[in-house]
Enzyme design. Sequence first.
Site, PDB file in Angstrom:
ATOM      1  CB  CYS A   2      -4.966  13.030  21.230  1.00 15.77           C
ATOM      2  SG  CYS A   2      -5.238  11.853  22.543  1.00 15.77           S
ATOM      3  NE  ARG A  30      -2.144  12.788  15.863  1.00 13.24           N
ATOM      4  CZ  ARG A  30      -0.821  13.064  15.914  1.00 13.24           C
ATOM      5  NH1 ARG A  30      -0.204  13.425  14.822  1.00 13.24           N
ATOM      6  NH2 ARG A  30      -0.165  12.948  17.025  1.00 13.24           N
ATOM      7  CD1 TRP A  78      -6.925   5.530  19.604  1.00 11.04           C
ATOM      8  CD2 TRP A  78      -5.476   5.227  21.267  1.00 11.04           C
ATOM      9  NE1 TRP A  78      -6.579   4.198  19.619  1.00 11.04           N
ATOM     10  CE2 TRP A  78      -5.689   3.976  20.624  1.00 11.04           C
ATOM     11  CE3 TRP A  78      -4.591   5.259  22.330  1.00 11.04           C
ATOM     12  CZ2 TRP A  78      -5.069   2.799  21.019  1.00 11.04           C
ATOM     13  CZ3 TRP A  78      -3.970   4.076  22.723  1.00 11.04           C
ATOM     14  CH2 TRP A  78      -4.212   2.866  22.086  1.00 11.04           C
ATOM     15  CG  ASN A 105      -1.273  13.555  22.129  1.00 13.66           C
ATOM     16  OD1 ASN A 105      -1.580  12.465  22.585  1.00 13.66           O
ATOM     17  ND2 ASN A 105      -0.485  13.706  21.090  1.00 13.66           N
ATOM     18  N   GLY A 106      -1.250  12.791  25.505  1.00 11.06           N
ATOM     19  CA  GLY A 106      -0.169  12.197  26.299  1.00 11.06           C
ATOM     20  C   GLY A 106      -0.730  11.596  27.580  1.00 11.06           C
ATOM     21  CD  GLU A 488       4.885  -5.580   8.383  1.00  8.90           C
ATOM     22  OE1 GLU A 488       5.056  -5.631   9.620  1.00  8.90           O
ATOM     23  OE2 GLU A 488       4.196  -4.708   7.832  1.00  8.90           O
ATOM     24  CE  LYS A 492       1.388  -3.444   7.335  1.00  7.98           C
ATOM     25  NZ  LYS A 492       1.964  -3.532   8.632  1.00  7.98           N
ATOM     26  CD  GLU A 495      -1.099  -3.346  11.282  1.00  5.33           C
ATOM     27  OE1 GLU A 495      -1.221  -2.483  12.157  1.00  5.33           O
ATOM     28  OE2 GLU A 495      -0.093  -3.430  10.580  1.00  5.33           O
ATOM     29  CG  HIS A 511      11.857 -27.101  17.304  1.00  2.00           C
ATOM     30  ND1 HIS A 511      12.653 -28.099  17.823  1.00  2.00           N
ATOM     31  CD2 HIS A 511      12.480 -26.667  16.183  1.00  2.00           C
ATOM     32  CE1 HIS A 511      13.732 -28.230  17.079  1.00  2.00           C
ATOM     33  NE2 HIS A 511      13.658 -27.384  16.069  1.00  2.00           N
ATOM     34  CE  LYS A 614       1.198   5.776   9.809  1.00  2.00           C
ATOM     35  NZ  LYS A 614       1.432   4.466   9.171  1.00  2.00           N
TER      36      LYS A 614
HETATM   37  C1  AGP Z   1       2.365  -1.111  11.676  1.00  2.00           C
HETATM   38  O1  AGP Z   1       1.434  -1.506  10.646  1.00  2.00           O
HETATM   39  C2  AGP Z   1       1.678  -0.655  12.923  1.00  2.00           C
HETATM   40  N1  AGP Z   1       0.820   0.442  12.632  1.00  2.00           N
HETATM   41  C3  AGP Z   1       2.591  -0.468  14.103  1.00  2.00           C
HETATM   42  O2  AGP Z   1       3.154  -1.722  14.415  1.00  2.00           O
HETATM   43  C4  AGP Z   1       3.754   0.537  13.947  1.00  2.00           C
HETATM   44  O3  AGP Z   1       4.708   0.035  13.049  1.00  2.00           O
HETATM   45  C5  AGP Z   1       4.426   0.709  15.317  1.00  2.00           C
HETATM   46  O4  AGP Z   1       3.458   1.235  16.202  1.00  2.00           O
HETATM   47  C6  AGP Z   1       5.651   1.638  15.284  1.00  2.00           C
HETATM   48  O5  AGP Z   1       5.256   2.912  14.851  1.00  2.00           O
HETATM   49  P1  AGP Z   1       6.428   3.967  14.460  1.00  2.00           P
HETATM   50  O6  AGP Z   1       7.169   3.374  13.300  1.00  2.00           O
HETATM   51  O7  AGP Z   1       5.708   5.237  14.118  1.00  2.00           O
HETATM   52  O8  AGP Z   1       7.322   4.115  15.656  1.00  2.00           O
END
Ligand code: AGP
Length: 619
Positions: A2, A30, A78, A105-106, A488, A492, A495, A511, A614
């Site tokens: 948040c 965020r 969020w 937040n939390g 990775e 990408k 997401e 396999h 984020k």
């Molecule tokens: C990466 O594109 C994502 N947004 C997500 O996997 C991110 O890397 C992961 O949540 C870890 O975040 P951090 O590096 O802030 O701990």
Amino acid sequence: MCGIVGYVGPKVDGRALEVVMEGLARLEYRGYDSAGVALIAGDHVLTTKRAGKLANLIGALAQEPPPESSTGIGHTRWATHGGPTDENAHPHAGGEDGKLALIHNGIIENFHGLRSGLIGEGVQFLSETDTEVVAQLLARSYDKVGDLTEAMRQVVADLTGAFTLLAVHADQPGVVVGARRNSPLVVGLGDGETFLGSDVAAFIGYTREALELGQDQIVTITTQGASIINFDGTPAEGKRYHVDWDAAAAEKGGFPNFMAKEIHDQPHAVADTLLGRTDGSGRLVLDELRMDEAELRAVDKIVIIACGTAAYAGMVAKYAIEHWTRIPCEVELAHEFRYRDPVVNERTLVVAISQSGETMDTLMAVKHARKLGARVIAICNTHGSTIPRESDAVLYTHAGPEIAVASTKAFLAQITACYILGLYLAQLRGGTYADEAQAVMKDLYEMPAKIQTVLDDLDRVREIARFMADTRSVLFLGRHVGYPVALEGALKLKELAYIHAEGFAAGELKHGPIALIEAGQPVFVIVPSPSSEHGLHGKVVSNIQEIRARGARTIVIAEEGDEDVVPFADVVIRVPATPPLLAPLVTTVPLQVFACELAAAKGLDVDQPRNLAKSVTVE
Ligand code: AGP
């Protein structure tokens, strides 16, 4: 996750709404699904909140403009407990007199019991949130003690979980009280005005002077500044620092979105992360770790913990660190490590990788590791964040603020920082280890220019992305350090473009996964350098032949001059020749650009993809 903003300013200006809304706008990155603001207006608190984006809140405020106020709090939520609705949006009122508002937040882990107790006393809740429970507790506490700071102190004593709380009470205009445990909160110190924010972006337009709060602390801000106490009531001092990144850094700098800008920032991110880490003779110097060299020499096991992209950076690091130091190195998802009994002791070095420094899964894994006796080094991109504070040492990446939710430059910076740490540990072992470390550092210093070479030649990747905009499924194959790059690349695409994508170790193909190959199935293949050991290159060329023979559309990322791949590739994307262990710094870039361009071609929000945030600050 948040976004949190608090403000106290001069009565004459009465600009709390303007400042809070500006702060919320700067925190949009965020990720959130509702927003709200509370202002002290005369003898009550005026709260406006709406589900959806800030535009909905702005519309509601335009319909019923609040009176001028010098004291206010704001929140972008969020959803965790309860869906994104107007009722569940923050701020939440406490008590019946409309004098108190709270944002959070939390996650309050014990809120169910607290809520049942209050319901038993006749409290009627309007929302499904844990936050409203705290608001009701705070109102009751305030009615007893008549002071918001003391009321907050008494309430947090009953809470378990992770929280940043901000509250205002109409009986105390000119005061905002905040409390933090395991969630981010920073103070902005202005001239006759004071700010609170989940990160400095909330107030950087007004002041660059910040105060870092410690764990389990309460801060009370007025126009005169901030006073801090620990949860036990003893006085505390915040750590003052100057915010040295420029607000303009968060601008897009001419790129269509933050992600494109950050992809092109990568040569700087890697170069800046290398900066200042060797002495004149090229030896690694990591005094910033402030860790005893003898203790580091005694390390007999390394465990890397992280989530998402950061975990893939750790997987790349594993190959390099084991090769350079001969110390066993494991990589584990933080949320798995946290809930098992890992074999960890005082000779284990745990490395926690986190861009935000606030990922709750990683933070809780750090605490778990330390409880088991391990020393923890954080690799983090965000100064003043929680994970470095909870670790024994921190090696900061210097990628600058990463605004796009999808991590790009932080990923390359994390890999670079892991290389630096691994080479430092090798150097500590002396002898041939140290010689190799110095040689590799020389290769590392050449990587920013090689990344730039890839960035200068991306038209083919952009063209493929636009051509494949309607694709429903893409596979990614890699071996050795190319395997985490494949993972990775798939992440990408998932997401950003919301397309099913899967990364595989190329050796795993036969396999099972090869059953997925059918005519036209797009497959990216990250090909190791022809100079790789163990015949790795030839193995991957065979894999390309196998899938091509079954109709796959092969998009191959290969070194300049590697002609072996050409007969089996529908498309070849070239990267400069690099030492095999450093290849991810260049082979990742075309995959980032592919995902970014394809998402843009689909008209999607590249910087704030759906459902994502984020920083995942809840477990
Ligand atoms: C990466 O594109 C994502 N947004 C997500 O996997 C991110 O890397 C992961 O949540 C870890 O975040 P951090 O590096 O802030 O701990």
